[in-house]
Design an enzyme around this catalytic site. Structure first.
Site, PDB file in Angstrom:
ATOM      1  N   LYS A  84       8.369 -32.861 -56.956  1.00  0.00           N
ATOM      2  CA  LYS A  84       6.945 -32.718 -57.274  1.00  0.00           C
ATOM      3  C   LYS A  84       6.609 -33.352 -58.614  1.00  0.00           C
ATOM      4  O   LYS A  84       5.579 -34.010 -58.744  1.00  0.00           O
ATOM      5  CB  LYS A  84       6.526 -31.239 -57.257  1.00  0.00           C
ATOM      6  CG  LYS A  84       6.389 -30.684 -55.838  1.00  0.00           C
ATOM      7  CD  LYS A  84       5.805 -29.295 -55.793  1.00  0.00           C
ATOM      8  CE  LYS A  84       5.609 -28.838 -54.357  1.00  0.00           C
ATOM      9  NZ  LYS A  84       5.208 -27.428 -54.256  1.00  0.00           N
TER      10      LYS A  84
ATOM     11  N   LYS B 199      10.079 -35.815 -45.339  1.00  0.00           N
ATOM     12  CA  LYS B 199       9.677 -34.748 -44.419  1.00  0.00           C
ATOM     13  C   LYS B 199       8.177 -34.784 -44.169  1.00  0.00           C
ATOM     14  O   LYS B 199       7.401 -35.240 -45.025  1.00  0.00           O
ATOM     15  CB  LYS B 199      10.123 -33.383 -44.945  1.00  0.00           C
ATOM     16  CG  LYS B 199       9.314 -32.840 -46.083  1.00  0.00           C
ATOM     17  CD  LYS B 199       9.497 -31.320 -46.214  1.00  0.00           C
ATOM     18  CE  LYS B 199       8.468 -30.767 -47.179  1.00  0.00           C
ATOM     19  NZ  LYS B 199       8.028 -29.436 -46.929  1.00  0.00           N
TER      20      LYS B 199
ATOM     21  N   LYS C 179       2.215 -31.381 -45.762  1.00  0.00           N
ATOM     22  CA  LYS C 179       0.780 -31.118 -45.840  1.00  0.00           C
ATOM     23  C   LYS C 179       0.095 -32.022 -46.846  1.00  0.00           C
ATOM     24  O   LYS C 179      -1.062 -32.373 -46.694  1.00  0.00           O
ATOM     25  CB  LYS C 179       0.557 -29.702 -46.364  1.00  0.00           C
ATOM     26  CG  LYS C 179       0.912 -28.601 -45.450  1.00  0.00           C
ATOM     27  CD  LYS C 179       0.866 -27.347 -46.291  1.00  0.00           C
ATOM     28  CE  LYS C 179       0.939 -26.117 -45.455  1.00  0.00           C
ATOM     29  NZ  LYS C 179       0.951 -24.938 -46.326  1.00  0.00           N
TER      30      LYS C 179
HETATM   31  P1  ATP Z   1       4.446 -29.195 -47.319  1.00  0.00           P
HETATM   32  O1  ATP Z   1       5.733 -29.667 -47.907  1.00  0.00           O
HETATM   33  O2  ATP Z   1       4.320 -29.526 -45.882  1.00  0.00           O
HETATM   34  O3  ATP Z   1       3.278 -29.631 -48.155  1.00  0.00           O
HETATM   35  P2  ATP Z   1       5.381 -26.688 -48.055  1.00  0.00           P
HETATM   36  O4  ATP Z   1       6.752 -26.713 -47.511  1.00  0.00           O
HETATM   37  O5  ATP Z   1       5.261 -26.987 -49.500  1.00  0.00           O
HETATM   38  O6  ATP Z   1       4.428 -27.629 -47.290  1.00  0.00           O
HETATM   39  P3  ATP Z   1       4.455 -24.186 -46.855  1.00  0.00           P
HETATM   40  O7  ATP Z   1       3.292 -24.566 -46.085  1.00  0.00           O
HETATM   41  O8  ATP Z   1       4.299 -22.973 -47.637  1.00  0.00           O
HETATM   42  O9  ATP Z   1       4.770 -25.271 -47.927  1.00  0.00           O
HETATM   43  O10 ATP Z   1       5.687 -24.076 -45.884  1.00  0.00           O
HETATM   44  C1  ATP Z   1       5.668 -23.189 -44.822  1.00  0.00           C
HETATM   45  C2  ATP Z   1       6.970 -23.271 -44.086  1.00  0.00           C
HETATM   46  O11 ATP Z   1       7.089 -24.508 -43.386  1.00  0.00           O
HETATM   47  C3  ATP Z   1       8.208 -23.170 -44.985  1.00  0.00           C
HETATM   48  O12 ATP Z   1       9.118 -22.261 -44.402  1.00  0.00           O
HETATM   49  C4  ATP Z   1       8.771 -24.568 -44.984  1.00  0.00           C
HETATM   50  O13 ATP Z   1      10.172 -24.570 -45.137  1.00  0.00           O
HETATM   51  C5  ATP Z   1       8.376 -25.068 -43.610  1.00  0.00           C
HETATM   52  N1  ATP Z   1       8.256 -26.527 -43.567  1.00  0.00           N
HETATM   53  C6  ATP Z   1       7.471 -27.306 -44.356  1.00  0.00           C
HETATM   54  N2  ATP Z   1       7.571 -28.602 -44.015  1.00  0.00           N
HETATM   55  C7  ATP Z   1       8.461 -28.659 -42.976  1.00  0.00           C
HETATM   56  C8  ATP Z   1       8.982 -29.735 -42.177  1.00  0.00           C
HETATM   57  N3  ATP Z   1       8.607 -30.986 -42.373  1.00  0.00           N
HETATM   58  N4  ATP Z   1       9.861 -29.425 -41.197  1.00  0.00           N
HETATM   59  C9  ATP Z   1      10.251 -28.145 -40.978  1.00  0.00           C
HETATM   60  N5  ATP Z   1       9.789 -27.091 -41.700  1.00  0.00           N
HETATM   61  C10 ATP Z   1       8.898 -27.330 -42.688  1.00  0.00           C
END
Ligand code: ATP
Ligand code: LTN
Length: 331
Positions: free
Chosen positions: A116, A197, A200
């Site tokens: 980040k 990955k 969002k």
């Molecule tokens: P992002 O990285 O997509 O912006 P994040 O991981 O920071 O989102 P959350 O939305 O809080 O934040 O994540 C919710 C859940 O989704 C967590 O358990 C995370 O590990 C899972 N997750 C996020 N991205 C992926 C992915 N690409 N594949 C599988 N699981 C994911």
């Protein structure tokens, strides 16, 4: 008849919009599936969402919408405790206490923090100590199991270390929680840059499929997913990250093994394969859009309000136990 207490599950999601197929296949599908056999607590972690640039008015909207999406996916407030982190001050208090036993070096090694800040987020104390607050979320309720995607593995290791460190110093207070990570689709990759990955926060909307996207958008996104020029469908994450990602997605949405899919599509050509992946995803997600539309913001607000009250009641005796163990007032 004695009823044994079910093991407890805790997990969290940031109210940052754009809930996508990765979130669903990596985590939320398990949140829903585990509701019957576990005592499930699911939290909208708005204090975590404050660690990157955000708009206060958006945060309120996103809190409600995130809860609405979770309910559409099947998180059932009758069976799970669903609430917002900022409703329960004990999360932040426990994070402070755990922070007093977290080495700076450990936090500096967290890959999410490094990623980040490399992307230009402010390197402030909130972002740096993000994993300590996550540990507090989990340990506050004495959770045993934490359903998450692969990207949260390192934070879970740190949570376990903190629980052990606390127990060694102050007595056995916390059970040591375990991560619950799916075998396939724990790391769904971006459709445009399959080495990253699905996220969002990716500025390219084409990189992800939102769980509420309609069928045409899903088809378009998968048809335009980045692949490679060798026409064979086979699983090889290094040489064929795009195709391997689509194989994982199709395996996770159909329940068929990757070997089985490769046997069927190896020589069918990418077009035919992508169409099949798109149909599998469309079929999986279609019902959720309907349910989402049927939920009102008022109902969701009521669920969160009620959930916050219950979460505070549940947290209070646990937090008193921690206060007593560390020797501060208020138990
Ligand atoms: P992002 O990285 O997509 O912006 P994040 O991981 O920071 O989102 P959350 O939305 O809080 O934040 O994540 C919710 C859940 O989704 C967590 O358990 C995370 O590990 C899972 N997750 C996020 N991205 C992926 C992915 N690409 N594949 C599988 N699981 C994911
Ligand atoms: N860090 C997680 C969100 C999160 C979480 C938690 C997950 C905050 N607290 C407790 C599981 C348990 C993320 O970025 N996805």
């Amino acid at each position: 008849m004695t009823t044994e207490a079910k093991p407890r599950i805790f997990s969290g999601v940031q109210p940052t919009g754009n809930i996508h197929l990765g979130n669903y296949l990596g985590a939320f599908r398990n949140w829903v599936a585990l509701q019957d056999d576990y005592d499930t607590i699911y939290c909208i972690v708005d204090l975590h969402a404050m660690t990157v640039d955000y708009d206060p008015a958006e945060l309120e909207r996103e809190r409600i919408d995130t809860a609405k999406v979770l309910m559409a996916l099947g998180v059932d407030p009758e069976r799970s405790l669903l609430y917002t982190q900022s409703q329960v001050p004990a999360h932040a208090e426990l994070a402070w206490i755990l922070g007093t036993m977290t080495p700076m070096g450990v936090l500096g090694r967290m890959t999410q923090y490094k990623d980040k800040t490399a992307r230009g987020e402010r390197a402030d104390l909130g972002l740096f100590s993000y994993p300590v607050l996550m540990a507090a979320d989990i340990l506050l309720y004495r959770a045993n199991l934490v359903p998450i995607g692969d990207d949260q593995r390192q934070h879970m290791e740190m949570t376990r270390d903190l629980a052990e460190r606390f127990n060694n110093r102050f007595g056995e207070v916390f059970p040591i929680p375990e991560a619950y990570i799916p075998e396939t689709s724990a790391r769904v990759m971006s459709l445009t840059e399959p080495h990253n990955k699905m996220s969002k926060s990716d500025e390219q909307e084409r990189s992800r499929i939102a769980v509420l996207d309609d069928a045409d958008v899903i088809r378009k996104r998968i048809r335009s997913a980045v692949t490679d020029s060798d026409p064979e469908v086979r699983y090889d994450v290094e040489a064929k990250p795009g195709i391997s990602n689509l194989l994982e997605i199709m395996s996770a949405t159909t329940g068929r093994s990757i070997d089985d899919l490769v046997a069927e599509y190896a020589h069918s050509g990418y077009g035919v394969f992508k169409d099949a992946v798109a149909e599998a995803v469309v079929e999986e997600l279609a019902p959720y859009r309907e349910t989402y539309r049927s939920l009102s913001n008022g109902d969701v607000r009521a669920v969160l309000h009620d959930g916050g009250t219950k979460a505070n009641e549940l947290a209070a005796p646990y937090e008193r136990e921690v206060r007593k163990a560390v020797g501060i007032k208020g138990y």
